[in-house]
Motif scaffolding. Structure first.
Motif: not given
Length: 190
Positions: A5-9, A34-37, A46-50, A62-70
């Protein structure tokens, strides 16, 4: 099972997501399996399965990355891993349209002088609130999220701060009475 899944911050939040010497990124990867690219140019994460797919928590990642982005600190964002916590994001344009002056006015009302209004809402709703860009993000348990969303909506629609705080305090009193009633109705001696 493969997951990506791609999350844009925002680009200015990339350094916060990575952390000093990559500590935050590594902690998220470890805790969520997971792995973060992270692309520092585009703000895409990019959040992908480890390898360990059974233990993977991609939706929390996804929520954690979005929260940091917000605008949340990594510590507050990682509180999403606690039992029932979830993230809710409000786009302030829903209340005032695209006018940046009106968005700034509403942000000022939500934050309050010296951050007092935001802190009051956090304390009374037992949530964490971040005002960043054109959004207000909230982390908390679902019942507490509802209280905070209602409070922010009321303030965004022009309600007086005192009235909003009174509603939050009344909701807390009601919840406390409901908890006490629940225990009173239990027969603990059977």
């Amino acid at each position: 099972m493969s997951f990506e899944k791609i999350v844009r911050i925002p680009n200015e939040r990339i350094a916060v997501l990575i952390g000093r010497s990559g500590k935050v990124k590594a902690e998220i990867e470890k805790l969520c399996h997971i792995l973060l690219d992270i692309d520092g140019q585009t703000g895409e994460v990019l959040i992908k399965a480890a390898n360990d797919v059974e233990k993977m928590e991609p939706f929390k990642a996804i929520e954690i990355v979005t929260a940091v982005g917000r605008g949340f600190s990594p510590e507050n964002a990682l509180s999403l891993l606690e039992e029932y916590n979830t993230l809710y994001v409000i786009d302030l344009r829903e209340f005032v349209g695209k006018s940046s002056a009106n968005i700034e006015r509403i942000k000022g009302r939500i934050i309050g002088e010296g951050g007092k209004a935001r802190r009051n809402m956090e304390n009374l709703s037992r949530t964490k609130i971040s005002v960043y860009g054109r959004t207000v993000a909230i982390i908390g348990a679902p019942d507490k999220l509802r209280l905070a969303v209602d409070a922010i909506s009321s303030i965004s629609n022009g309600s007086v701060h005192g009235a909003v705080y009174n509603r939050l305090e009344a909701a807390n009193r009601k919840a406390k009475i409901d908890r006490m009633t629940l225990w009173e109705d239990q027969n603990v001696f059977t």
